[in-house]
Design an enzyme around this catalytic site. Structure first.
Site, PDB file in Angstrom:
ATOM      1  N   GLU A  84       0.803  -1.219   0.000  1.00  0.00           N
ATOM      2  CA  GLU A  84       0.000   0.000   0.000  1.00  0.00           C
ATOM      3  C   GLU A  84       0.837   1.270   0.000  1.00  0.00           C
ATOM      4  O   GLU A  84       0.310   2.361  -0.224  1.00  0.00           O
ATOM      5  CB  GLU A  84      -0.934  -0.006   1.211  1.00  0.00           C
ATOM      6  CG  GLU A  84      -2.037  -1.058   1.087  1.00  0.00           C
ATOM      7  CD  GLU A  84      -2.965  -1.102   2.290  1.00  0.00           C
ATOM      8  OE1 GLU A  84      -2.551  -0.602   3.366  1.00  0.00           O
ATOM      9  OE2 GLU A  84      -4.074  -1.632   2.163  1.00  0.00           O
ATOM     10  N   GLU A 115       7.132 -21.954   8.026  1.00  0.00           N
ATOM     11  CA  GLU A 115       7.592 -21.070   9.093  1.00  0.00           C
ATOM     12  C   GLU A 115       8.684 -21.707   9.944  1.00  0.00           C
ATOM     13  O   GLU A 115       9.398 -21.011  10.673  1.00  0.00           O
ATOM     14  CB  GLU A 115       6.428 -20.663   9.988  1.00  0.00           C
ATOM     15  CG  GLU A 115       5.832 -21.787  10.814  1.00  0.00           C
ATOM     16  CD  GLU A 115       4.713 -21.292  11.709  1.00  0.00           C
ATOM     17  OE1 GLU A 115       4.875 -21.412  12.934  1.00  0.00           O
ATOM     18  OE2 GLU A 115       3.704 -20.796  11.189  1.00  0.00           O
TER      19      GLU A 115
END
Length: 303
Positions: A84, A115
């Protein structure tokens, strides 16, 4: 017992033990009351967040980059914040980047086990040619994610500034980082579901860091985003309205002035507020690090 058992985010929330027996409205009221605790938890971390902003703004102002690193929800929120910044603040896409365990595919679909691979973090950062001018921010609600911890440890070997965001304060001291941000949001409504309160806290903190950094870098004039990219109808309209607000010109005049500046809002503002031509406006912005307010003040003091 596993090392996850003592994590705050893995504890059972006593307030929601009977959530499956509540009416829909009661259930939503419970979730809402738990969410209301998040801003207070973040507030307690404002000094650390401020330190993080100083690190990031110094790095970006000196040609460095910011890397968010996370897995699952944490990784996705980092990617969201990074994505953004270009349309909102006209930053180059590589200035703020989000790295997620499992790679781009993990943004849309969970990749179990990714992960747990600390070496993957080293590979991802090496692929970006990480150096000491950059900043790495590890995001791990649990505080124990190997991908995140591995990335921070590698960054440290390069003397790279590091930030660690976790919702498990007890784990914060065990991870090496220049800045630790650890809002304690408490157990989740659904035990272990850190996409809830921990995710909300993460989003708030990332918003703060990226927004405050961009303000410090001159991407706004007051609270107006003067460095936006007017690439769709909404943003084109916003650019005109911002120009009108700061110059008191009409919509037609503002549209014309923007066109004369190749629709670059910052350049158009300097041209109008300083009453200079295009090339002079560009020179002023270059001289003042792209900060409109500094360029305008310089001209006022010089006149």
């Amino acid at each position: 017992m596993s090392h996850w058992a003592d994590l705050t985010t893995e504890q059972r929330n006593r307030a929601s033990e009977h959530i499956d027996e509540l009416s829909t409205l009661e259930m939503l009221s419970l979730i809402n009351s738990e969410d209301a605790q998040v801003p207070l938890a973040v507030e307690s971390q404002l000094p650390a967040i401020a330190h993080a902003v100083e690190l990031v703004s110094q790095a970006l102002g000196s040609g460095g980059r910011l890397f968010y690193m996370g897995a699952g929800t944490s990784g996705r929120l980092g990617i969201l914040d990074a994505a953004e910044c270009p349309p909102t603040f006209n930053t180059a896409p590589d200035i703020i980047q989000g790295l997620i365990a499992g790679g781009p595919a993990a943004v849309f679909q969970s990749i179990e086990g990714a992960e747990d691979q600390s070496q993957a973090a080293l590979r991802d950062l090496r692929n970006q040619n990480l150096s000491k001018v950059d900043v790495v921010m590890g995001i791990a609600a649990s505080g124990v994610t190997p991908y995140v911890v591995g990335g921070l440890e590698y960054a440290t070997t390069l003397s790279c500034p590091t930030i660690f965001l976790t919702c498990n304060p007890s784990r914060a001291a065990r991870t090496v980082a220049h800045v630790v941000i650890a809002p304690e949001v408490g157990p989740e409504v659904i035990t272990g579901s850190t996409r809830m309160k921990a995710g909300t806290a993460t989003k708030i903190v990332l918003n703060m860091i990226s927004t405050a950094t961009m303000v410090k870098l001159g991407k706004t004039y007051g609270n107006l985003m003067v460095d936006l990219q007017p690439r769709n109808a909404k943003l084109k309209d916003r650019a005109v309205r911002i120009f009108m607000e700061l110059t008191q010109l009409s919509q037609q005049q503002s549209t014309q002035r923007l066109a004369s500046a190749q629709n670059d809002l910052k350049t158009a503002l300097v041209m109008e507020l300083c009453q200079v031509d295009l090339n002079t406006a560009l020179d002023l912005l270059k001289k003042h690090r792209g900060v409109v307010k500094e360029a305008v003040l310089h001209m006022k003091m010089a006149s």
